[in-house]
Design a protein around this motif. Structure first.
Motif, PDB file in Angstrom:
ATOM      1  N   LEU A   1      59.207 -35.295 -54.804  1.00  0.00           N
ATOM      2  CA  LEU A   1      58.113 -34.655 -55.539  1.00  0.00           C
ATOM      3  C   LEU A   1      58.178 -34.911 -57.042  1.00  0.00           C
ATOM      4  N   THR A   2      59.367 -35.300 -57.529  1.00  0.00           N
ATOM      5  CA  THR A   2      59.507 -35.529 -58.975  1.00  0.00           C
ATOM      6  C   THR A   2      59.747 -37.005 -59.291  1.00  0.00           C
ATOM      7  N   ALA A   3      59.423 -37.880 -58.342  1.00  0.00           N
ATOM      8  CA  ALA A   3      59.597 -39.326 -58.528  1.00  0.00           C
ATOM      9  C   ALA A   3      61.025 -39.672 -58.920  1.00  0.00           C
ATOM     10  N   GLY A   4      61.985 -38.970 -58.320  1.00  0.00           N
ATOM     11  CA  GLY A   4      63.397 -39.256 -58.550  1.00  0.00           C
ATOM     12  C   GLY A   4      63.950 -38.756 -59.860  1.00  0.00           C
ATOM     13  N   LYS A   5      63.182 -37.954 -60.586  1.00  0.00           N
ATOM     14  CA  LYS A   5      63.631 -37.511 -61.908  1.00  0.00           C
ATOM     15  C   LYS A   5      64.487 -36.237 -61.887  1.00  0.00           C
ATOM     16  N   THR A   6      64.449 -35.485 -60.791  1.00  0.00           N
ATOM     17  CA  THR A   6      65.125 -34.188 -60.766  1.00  0.00           C
ATOM     18  C   THR A   6      65.997 -34.075 -59.526  1.00  0.00           C
ATOM     19  N   GLU A   7      67.244 -33.657 -59.729  1.00  0.00           N
ATOM     20  CA  GLU A   7      68.146 -33.416 -58.616  1.00  0.00           C
ATOM     21  C   GLU A   7      68.472 -31.927 -58.546  1.00  0.00           C
ATOM     22  N   LEU A   8      68.981 -31.509 -57.394  1.00  0.00           N
ATOM     23  CA  LEU A   8      69.385 -30.110 -57.211  1.00  0.00           C
ATOM     24  C   LEU A   8      70.869 -29.938 -57.498  1.00  0.00           C
ATOM     25  N   ALA A   9      71.200 -28.795 -58.066  1.00  0.00           N
ATOM     26  CA  ALA A   9      72.599 -28.442 -58.317  1.00  0.00           C
ATOM     27  C   ALA A   9      72.908 -27.153 -57.572  1.00  0.00           C
ATOM     28  N   ALA A  10      74.005 -27.136 -56.819  1.00  0.00           N
ATOM     29  CA  ALA A  10      74.382 -25.946 -56.055  1.00  0.00           C
ATOM     30  C   ALA A  10      74.820 -24.834 -56.997  1.00  0.00           C
ATOM     31  N   ALA A  11      74.467 -23.586 -56.633  1.00  0.00           N
ATOM     32  CA  ALA A  11      74.795 -22.445 -57.506  1.00  0.00           C
ATOM     33  C   ALA A  11      75.155 -21.212 -56.691  1.00  0.00           C
TER      34      ALA A  11
ATOM     35  N   PRO B   1      60.612 -29.606 -66.798  1.00  0.00           N
ATOM     36  CA  PRO B   1      59.814 -29.204 -67.959  1.00  0.00           C
ATOM     37  C   PRO B   1      58.860 -28.072 -67.589  1.00  0.00           C
ATOM     38  N   HIS B   2      58.590 -27.201 -68.559  1.00  0.00           N
ATOM     39  CA  HIS B   2      57.717 -26.057 -68.306  1.00  0.00           C
ATOM     40  C   HIS B   2      56.369 -26.486 -67.705  1.00  0.00           C
ATOM     41  N   ALA B   3      55.808 -27.563 -68.225  1.00  0.00           N
ATOM     42  CA  ALA B   3      54.474 -27.987 -67.799  1.00  0.00           C
ATOM     43  C   ALA B   3      54.435 -28.418 -66.335  1.00  0.00           C
ATOM     44  N   ALA B   4      55.588 -28.849 -65.812  1.00  0.00           N
ATOM     45  CA  ALA B   4      55.624 -29.346 -64.434  1.00  0.00           C
ATOM     46  C   ALA B   4      56.096 -28.297 -63.434  1.00  0.00           C
ATOM     47  N   ALA B   5      56.611 -27.173 -63.929  1.00  0.00           N
ATOM     48  CA  ALA B   5      57.269 -26.200 -63.051  1.00  0.00           C
ATOM     49  C   ALA B   5      56.321 -25.562 -62.043  1.00  0.00           C
TER      50      ALA B   5
ATOM     51  N   ALA C   1      73.985 -25.240 -45.150  1.00  0.00           N
ATOM     52  CA  ALA C   1      74.444 -26.320 -44.273  1.00  0.00           C
ATOM     53  C   ALA C   1      74.153 -27.645 -44.972  1.00  0.00           C
ATOM     54  N   PRO C   2      75.068 -28.622 -44.878  1.00  0.00           N
ATOM     55  CA  PRO C   2      74.881 -29.898 -45.592  1.00  0.00           C
ATOM     56  C   PRO C   2      73.546 -30.568 -45.297  1.00  0.00           C
ATOM     57  N   ALA C   3      73.111 -30.561 -44.052  1.00  0.00           N
ATOM     58  CA  ALA C   3      71.861 -31.237 -43.709  1.00  0.00           C
ATOM     59  C   ALA C   3      70.663 -30.559 -44.370  1.00  0.00           C
ATOM     60  N   GLU C   4      70.676 -29.229 -44.431  1.00  0.00           N
ATOM     61  CA  GLU C   4      69.569 -28.491 -45.051  1.00  0.00           C
ATOM     62  C   GLU C   4      69.532 -28.736 -46.561  1.00  0.00           C
ATOM     63  N   ILE C   5      70.698 -28.753 -47.183  1.00  0.00           N
ATOM     64  CA  ILE C   5      70.768 -28.998 -48.624  1.00  0.00           C
ATOM     65  C   ILE C   5      70.318 -30.418 -48.949  1.00  0.00           C
ATOM     66  N   ALA C   6      70.735 -31.372 -48.121  1.00  0.00           N
ATOM     67  CA  ALA C   6      70.339 -32.768 -48.336  1.00  0.00           C
ATOM     68  C   ALA C   6      68.825 -32.923 -48.191  1.00  0.00           C
ATOM     69  N   ALA C   7      68.238 -32.238 -47.212  1.00  0.00           N
ATOM     70  CA  ALA C   7      66.789 -32.326 -47.009  1.00  0.00           C
ATOM     71  C   ALA C   7      66.038 -31.739 -48.191  1.00  0.00           C
ATOM     72  N   ALA C   8      66.532 -30.615 -48.730  1.00  0.00           N
ATOM     73  CA  ALA C   8      65.893 -30.007 -49.900  1.00  0.00           C
ATOM     74  C   ALA C   8      66.011 -30.914 -51.113  1.00  0.00           C
ATOM     75  N   THR C   9      67.180 -31.552 -51.269  1.00  0.00           N
ATOM     76  CA  THR C   9      67.381 -32.478 -52.387  1.00  0.00           C
ATOM     77  C   THR C   9      66.412 -33.653 -52.301  1.00  0.00           C
ATOM     78  N   GLU C  10      66.258 -34.213 -51.102  1.00  0.00           N
ATOM     79  CA  GLU C  10      65.336 -35.328 -50.911  1.00  0.00           C
ATOM     80  C   GLU C  10      63.897 -34.916 -51.211  1.00  0.00           C
ATOM     81  N   ARG C  11      63.557 -33.702 -50.845  1.00  0.00           N
ATOM     82  CA  ARG C  11      62.199 -33.215 -51.093  1.00  0.00           C
ATOM     83  C   ARG C  11      61.932 -33.124 -52.589  1.00  0.00           C
ATOM     84  N   VAL C  12      62.888 -32.586 -53.347  1.00  0.00           N
ATOM     85  CA  VAL C  12      62.718 -32.452 -54.796  1.00  0.00           C
ATOM     86  C   VAL C  12      62.651 -33.828 -55.447  1.00  0.00           C
ATOM     87  N   LEU C  13      63.527 -34.735 -55.031  1.00  0.00           N
ATOM     88  CA  LEU C  13      63.505 -36.088 -55.586  1.00  0.00           C
ATOM     89  C   LEU C  13      62.163 -36.760 -55.319  1.00  0.00           C
TER      90      LEU C  13
END
Length: 229
Positions: free
Chosen positions: A209-219, A158-162, A195-207
């Motif tokens: 910080l957002t209380a599990g509400k937001t996941e990352l999508a590769a692009a 959401p814009h307010a949380a970005a 690298a898979p480990a780096e992507i997984a670490a970034a995903t865990e960080r986002v989850l």
């Protein structure tokens, strides 16, 4: 050019911004070096054309450029100086410039040396030293960045949380790519090592910080500027 696949996954280049200038005087001749980031031959040649107009009364506008992540495009021009005394020394100054101990990976760099003749002949050896020193001295002072091919991962929030999330991600040491804005959400784009480990670490960080509400999508991947450490 950088959209094509290359062997290199990173290299060093000039920081984006205005062209960098440095001047030396050698035996009354003025050597004005102009460095600019360029990712195509047209961009490099346009820089030379612009400087010819700006310094229209100068005797020589010698040039050299190195392009591409693999440094596979290399050109030089003596512009009226004795053959091999200007363009090649300038090119070698770029190619041999160490960006870290034992590392020579500078690319996407266009160098032009504008010379105003001071009335004293330098000789072939003197010209080689002058043009090489002019470019080397400019590169010593120019701002450089690391350019890396990184995996882009997106998170729609959401814009307010970005704003707060982006600040938290930067504070955690993650590199942010260009943010985009939609009607309902802001899409944050993270640039992480592919690298898979780096992507997984970034995903865990986002989850986290957002209380599990937001996941990352590769692009896909992009070339991203990263400050030198």
């Amino acid at each position: 050019m950088q959209e094509e696949e290359s062997r290199a996954t990173s290299y060093t280049t000039l920081a984006l911004g205005p062209e960098f200038r440095h001047e030396l005087e050698i035996k009354r001749s003025r050597f004005i070096t102009v460095l600019c980031r360029a990712d195509s031959e047209d961009a490099a040649r346009n820089l030379v054309a612009g400087l010819r107009r700006e310094f229209h009364d100068a005797r020589h506008h010698c040039s050299a450029f190195v392009l591409g992540p693999d440094r596979d495009i290399q050109r030089s021009n003596d512009d009226g100086e004795p053959s091999g005394t200007a363009g090649i020394p300038m090119l070698e100054a770029i190619i041999k410039r160490e960006t870290a101990p034992g590392v020579t990976d500078l690319s996407d760099v266009s160098a032009i040396v504008v010379r105003y003749f001071g009335g004293i002949l330098l000789g072939a050896g003197g010209l080689v030293r002058a043009y090489s020193e002019s470019v080397s001295a400019a590169l010593e002072r120019a701002p450089l960045v690391r350019r890396s091919r990184l995996r882009i991962c997106m998170a729609a929030v959401p814009h307010a949380a970005a704003g707060r999330l982006e600040n938290d991600l930067r504070a955690a040491g993650l590199v942010m790519a260009k943010t985009t804005y939609g009607a309902r959400d802001t899409t944050l784009r993270l640039a992480v090592p592919d690298a898979p480990a780096e992507i997984a670490a970034a995903t865990e960080r986002v989850l986290s910080l957002t209380a599990g509400k937001t996941e990352l999508a590769a692009a896909g991947t992009e070339w991203i500027d990263v400050p030198l450490t």
